[in-house]
Design a protein around this motif. Structure first.
Motif, mmCIF file in Angstrom:
data_model
loop_
_atom_site.group_PDB
_atom_site.id
_atom_site.type_symbol
_atom_site.label_atom_id
_atom_site.label_comp_id
_atom_site.label_asym_id
_atom_site.label_seq_id
_atom_site.Cartn_x
_atom_site.Cartn_y
_atom_site.Cartn_z
ATOM 1 N N GLU A 4 0.846 -1.190 0.000
ATOM 2 C CA GLU A 4 0.000 0.000 0.000
ATOM 3 C C GLU A 4 0.883 1.241 0.000
ATOM 4 O O GLU A 4 1.994 1.217 0.537
ATOM 5 N N TYR A 5 0.382 2.325 -0.607
ATOM 6 C CA TYR A 5 1.185 3.528 -0.747
ATOM 7 C C TYR A 5 0.401 4.775 -0.326
ATOM 8 O O TYR A 5 -0.822 4.833 -0.455
ATOM 9 N N SER A 220 8.130 -2.037 8.570
ATOM 10 C CA SER A 220 7.328 -2.936 7.754
ATOM 11 C C SER A 220 8.156 -4.132 7.339
ATOM 12 O O SER A 220 9.296 -3.995 6.917
ATOM 13 N N PRO A 221 7.595 -5.354 7.444
ATOM 14 C CA PRO A 221 8.339 -6.535 7.018
ATOM 15 C C PRO A 221 8.378 -6.608 5.514
ATOM 16 O O PRO A 221 7.595 -7.292 4.892
ATOM 17 N N GLU A 314 5.305 7.274 0.466
ATOM 18 C CA GLU A 314 5.525 6.312 1.552
ATOM 19 C C GLU A 314 4.859 4.981 1.218
ATOM 20 O O GLU A 314 3.946 4.921 0.398
ATOM 21 N N GLY A 315 5.313 3.932 1.877
ATOM 22 C CA GLY A 315 4.722 2.617 1.667
ATOM 23 C C GLY A 315 4.629 1.845 2.973
ATOM 24 O O GLY A 315 5.279 2.181 3.968
ATOM 25 N N ARG A 316 3.800 0.831 2.970
ATOM 26 C CA ARG A 316 3.726 -0.096 4.101
ATOM 27 C C ARG A 316 3.264 -1.446 3.584
ATOM 28 O O ARG A 316 2.617 -1.540 2.538
ATOM 29 N N ALA A 317 3.594 -2.486 4.333
ATOM 30 C CA ALA A 317 3.307 -3.850 3.897
ATOM 31 C C ALA A 317 1.974 -4.367 4.394
ATOM 32 O O ALA A 317 1.479 -5.373 3.913
ATOM 33 N N GLN A 322 3.577 0.864 10.231
ATOM 34 C CA GLN A 322 3.821 2.293 10.093
ATOM 35 C C GLN A 322 4.169 2.616 8.641
ATOM 36 O O GLN A 322 4.689 1.779 7.911
ATOM 37 N N TRP A 323 3.891 3.846 8.228
ATOM 38 C CA TRP A 323 4.291 4.299 6.908
ATOM 39 C C TRP A 323 5.800 4.534 6.897
ATOM 40 O O TRP A 323 6.353 5.122 7.820
#
Length: 365
Positions: A4-5, A220-221, A314-317, A322-323
């Protein structure tokens, strides 16, 4: 790699309106669908004799008493002992085992399972289930399960010197391989539903030969992809897009609709600070695959004053993470495009028949 972004625009050129025609995120799209855990194969990884590094956190479950759980991963043939209490109502013993969190803190792919037996044949695990997860918030995902064969005994107090390719050739062990496994995790659970014939569960050592990432995950993993295809944009048309910081929003979907028709976001001026709020969009690609952004492209609207002047990507898994900032900076100017024109881009370039601003992230992995 992220699922996700979030794209934020702290400022425009000179207007309270934020407008643009299209955003593209050229990148690498995983060919492996994540399950409950956001994890995939690693591109930057080294083979190791065992993912379970000596001294890692190990927690037992299903044991009435446990003796020296650390010995399960101490590179020695001294045994670990787990006593299980018989359930007279069911005539069975509980499933017992261990949750192991490697202290290297890196994603890994299990390529096999090895067990060095204790001196007690009746106490050997007869079956096992190996599971992994990418964070403590994720569900456990089964990697492998099955029966465990028999191996001759080893004398106690012997060092174990193994490699990725093989267990210690001077010791006896059972080995099971997973050559096709390509899913990466941070934490593992090994369950033993049964023993040969005892209420005691005993063994000397467990090894998980595998591939250990050379990249430390952040909040984020996420890590580079081994199975991935280049795409013109990670933001697939029709993906979920949610605005923020906009008093009114007109056709947010147009930000990723492969066309030069514009998206318009009206921001309300804060008279107390003399500024406009940061506005932008959260985009969840509907392909549901991890991806690595290799660049950022913006096709402008007809309004130069409304162009974003700066951005933060920004991104997150997962939604629980967290972003993490991928890139940020100023956005240059591009000539205008006529509206209602299709955009036909590639991984290598934006549409050569259209005007756009392009920023590259060649080292993002």
């Amino acid at each position: 790699a992220y699922l996700e972004y979030r794209v934020s625009f702290p400022s425009t050129v000179s207007s309270g309106w934020l407008r643009f025609a299209e955003i593209e995120l050229p990148g690498i799209l995983s060919t492996v669908s994540p399950t409950h855990s956001p994890s995939v194969g690693l591109v930057n990884g080294d083979p190791v004799n065992t993912i379970f590094e000596k001294g890692s956190s190990i927690t037992d479950f299903g044991c009435t008493t446990i003796s020296r759980a650390y010995r399960a991963i101490d590179e020695n043939t001294l045994q670990t002992s787990c006593e299980r209490t018989h359930d007279d109502s069911t005539g069975t013993f509980p499933v017992a085992g261990f949750i192991i969190t490697p202290n290297h803190g890196r994603l890994s792919i299990a390529k096999g399972f090895r067990m060095y037996p204790s001196m007690c044949r009746a106490c050997d695990p007869a079956s096992y289930i190996l599971e992994g997860r990418a964070s403590a918030q994720d569900q456990w995902i089964e990697i492998a399960a099955g029966e465990i064969g028999e191996a001759p005994r080893n004398d106690p107090r012997l060092a174990i010197n193994s490699s990725f390719e093989s267990g210690d050739p001077a010791r006896n062990f059972v080995s099971i391989e997973y050559p096709s496994n390509a899913v990466a995790y941070l934490e593992y659970r090994v369950s033993f539903p049964s023993t040969v014939s005892s209420g005691w569960l005993r063994f000397a050592e467990i090894e998980l030969p595998g591939i250990l990432s050379t990249v430390s995950p952040t909040h984020s993993p996420s890590v580079g992809l081994v199975n991935g295809d280049p795409v013109n944009t990670i933001f697939e048309k029709g993906s979920s897009i949610t605005d923020f910081g906009c008093t009114t929003i007109s056709r947010a979907y147009r930000a990723i609709d492969e066309n030069t028709l514009q998206t318009s976001c009206e921001r309300t001026h804060d008279d107390s600070t003399g500024t406009f709020p940061v506005a932008g969009f959260i985009i969840t690609p509907n392909h549901g695959r991890l991806s690595i952004a290799k660049g950022f492209r913006m096709y402008p609207s007809m309004c130069r004053a409304c162009d974003p002047a700066s951005y933060i990507l920004e991104g997150r898994a997962s939604a629980q993470d967290q972003w993490i900032e991928i890139a940020a900076g100023e956005i240059g100017e591009a000539p205008r495009n006529d509206p209602r024109l299709a955009i036909n881009s590639s991984f290598e370039s934006g549409d050569p028949a259209r005007n756009f601003v392009s920023i590259e992230y060649p080292s993002n992995a």
